[in-house]
Enzyme design. Sequence first.
Site, PDB file in Angstrom:
ATOM      1  N   GLY A  12       0.985  -1.271  -0.139  1.00  0.00           N
ATOM      2  CA  GLY A  12      -0.249  -0.079  -0.241  1.00  0.00           C
ATOM      3  C   GLY A  12       1.578   1.210  -0.084  1.00  0.00           C
ATOM      4  N   GLY A  15      -0.403   5.224  -0.873  1.00  0.00           N
ATOM      5  CA  GLY A  15      -1.907   5.032   0.026  1.00  0.00           C
ATOM      6  C   GLY A  15      -0.634   6.709   0.939  1.00  0.00           C
ATOM      7  N   ASP A  36       2.300  -1.751  -4.619  1.00  0.00           N
ATOM      8  CA  ASP A  36       0.923  -1.284  -4.835  1.00  0.00           C
ATOM      9  C   ASP A  36       0.292  -1.766  -5.801  1.00  0.00           C
ATOM     10  OD1 ASP A  36      -0.265   1.828  -3.013  1.00  0.00           O
ATOM     11  OD2 ASP A  36      -1.327   1.323  -5.002  1.00  0.00           O
ATOM     12  N   ARG A  38      -1.372   0.072  -7.338  1.00  0.00           N
ATOM     13  CA  ARG A  38      -0.663   0.880  -8.703  1.00  0.00           C
ATOM     14  C   ARG A  38      -0.226   1.537  -9.024  1.00  0.00           C
ATOM     15  NH1 ARG A  38      -3.280   5.527  -6.088  1.00  0.00           N
ATOM     16  NH2 ARG A  38      -3.631   4.142  -4.707  1.00  0.00           N
ATOM     17  N   TYR A 155     -14.597  -3.884   7.423  1.00  0.00           N
ATOM     18  CA  TYR A 155     -13.440  -3.492   7.972  1.00  0.00           C
ATOM     19  C   TYR A 155     -12.954  -3.833   9.246  1.00  0.00           C
ATOM     20  CZ  TYR A 155      -9.359   0.100   8.241  1.00  0.00           C
ATOM     21  OH  TYR A 155      -8.159   1.307   8.882  1.00  0.00           O
TER      22      TYR A 155
HETATM   23  N1  SER Z   1      -9.467   6.017   8.459  1.00  0.00           N
HETATM   24  C1  SER Z   1      -9.640   4.505   8.462  1.00  0.00           C
HETATM   25  C2  SER Z   1     -11.354   4.792   7.929  1.00  0.00           C
HETATM   26  O1  SER Z   1     -12.353   5.887   7.881  1.00  0.00           O
HETATM   27  C3  SER Z   1     -10.276   4.102   9.878  1.00  0.00           C
HETATM   28  O2  SER Z   1      -8.719   3.402  10.362  1.00  0.00           O
HETATM   29  O3  SER Z   1     -12.089   3.813   7.225  1.00  0.00           O
END
Ligand code: SER
Length: 340
Positions: A12, A15, A36, A38, A155
Amino acid sequence: MTSRKPAVLVTGANGEIGHSLVRRLAAGGANVVALDVREIDAACKPLCSATQVGDILDFGMLQRLGVEFEFTSVFHLAALLSTRGEFQPELAHRVNVEGTLNLLRLAVESASSSGKAVTFLFPSSIAAYGIADPKQRAAAGRVREDEHLAPQTMYGCNKLYGEHLGRYYTHHYRRLAADQQHPVDFRSIRFPGLISADTVPSGGTSDYAPEMLHAAARGEPYACYVREDIRLPFMAMPDAVDAIMALATAPRASLSTHVYNIGAFAPSAGEFAALVREFFPKAELSFSPDVLRQAIVESWPADVDDSRARRDWGFKPAYDLRRTFSEYLVPGVRRRYGIA
Ligand code: SER
């Protein structure tokens, strides 16, 4: 003995965190291998010993990297964030869980051939928490690492499980033949929302704060998708990168756990907007809450207790909210958007 080049792997790399971390690692003299999905950013490429465009679900590609390099540390940043994950939960699971497992397998392979445990840095998140309702949220106060662990997003579930995988590989996975140690030394930080002057995140739910700031600097109107009164912990990117480096290099014996909260300030969205307006008086900010994203932030703690990180590895953020604006964000975005 191995003739492979010692290196650190950053997934990543393009990122938000990757951007700053690659710079920090390279400045410290590390041979950075940046990965990554990309093409690696042009500014980042010259800082790296090697770059690889690829998917962390492609274990064959990871193994080929492992043949070329002896990874001493893995900074596994690649993930699908919380809002994006709610639109594609199964994809989020694949990337965030199977992808993490692939990186842990690569760490085991690296450790097995070098005979030395690989340090594995995993950014977890306040999304690992799940608070049932506003009353409980108010009562929860500054949440400790072992409280309210019932995440409400894919997530968040993925991050919490990633922490468990790391604990398993560090304490229960079979030991290395060379020195009878476990192959992976997993260390994780549950990050609050992060704010960078250089990059705008995508797909997260705490993105409203950086989006407000960057929109104001670009002279664009911005409608914030959470309520003005909602409060979340946040931190400036330089402190986040300092924290990763501090935890990665802390003596193992000083660590009492594998996962740490950290925080720096916890403004409401309205307080954040007021500071943006103070520095960019022409900012056109409004509030237009989105039901899904408001519900996600309401399930996260309003603040975190980071006393373990302070005690075990000396965490201490340099930037409070005002200093974040005056010394980091405002000069940074002015430079970025060419504002005099
Ligand atoms: N910044 C992240 C999100 O908003 C949280 O770890 O998904």
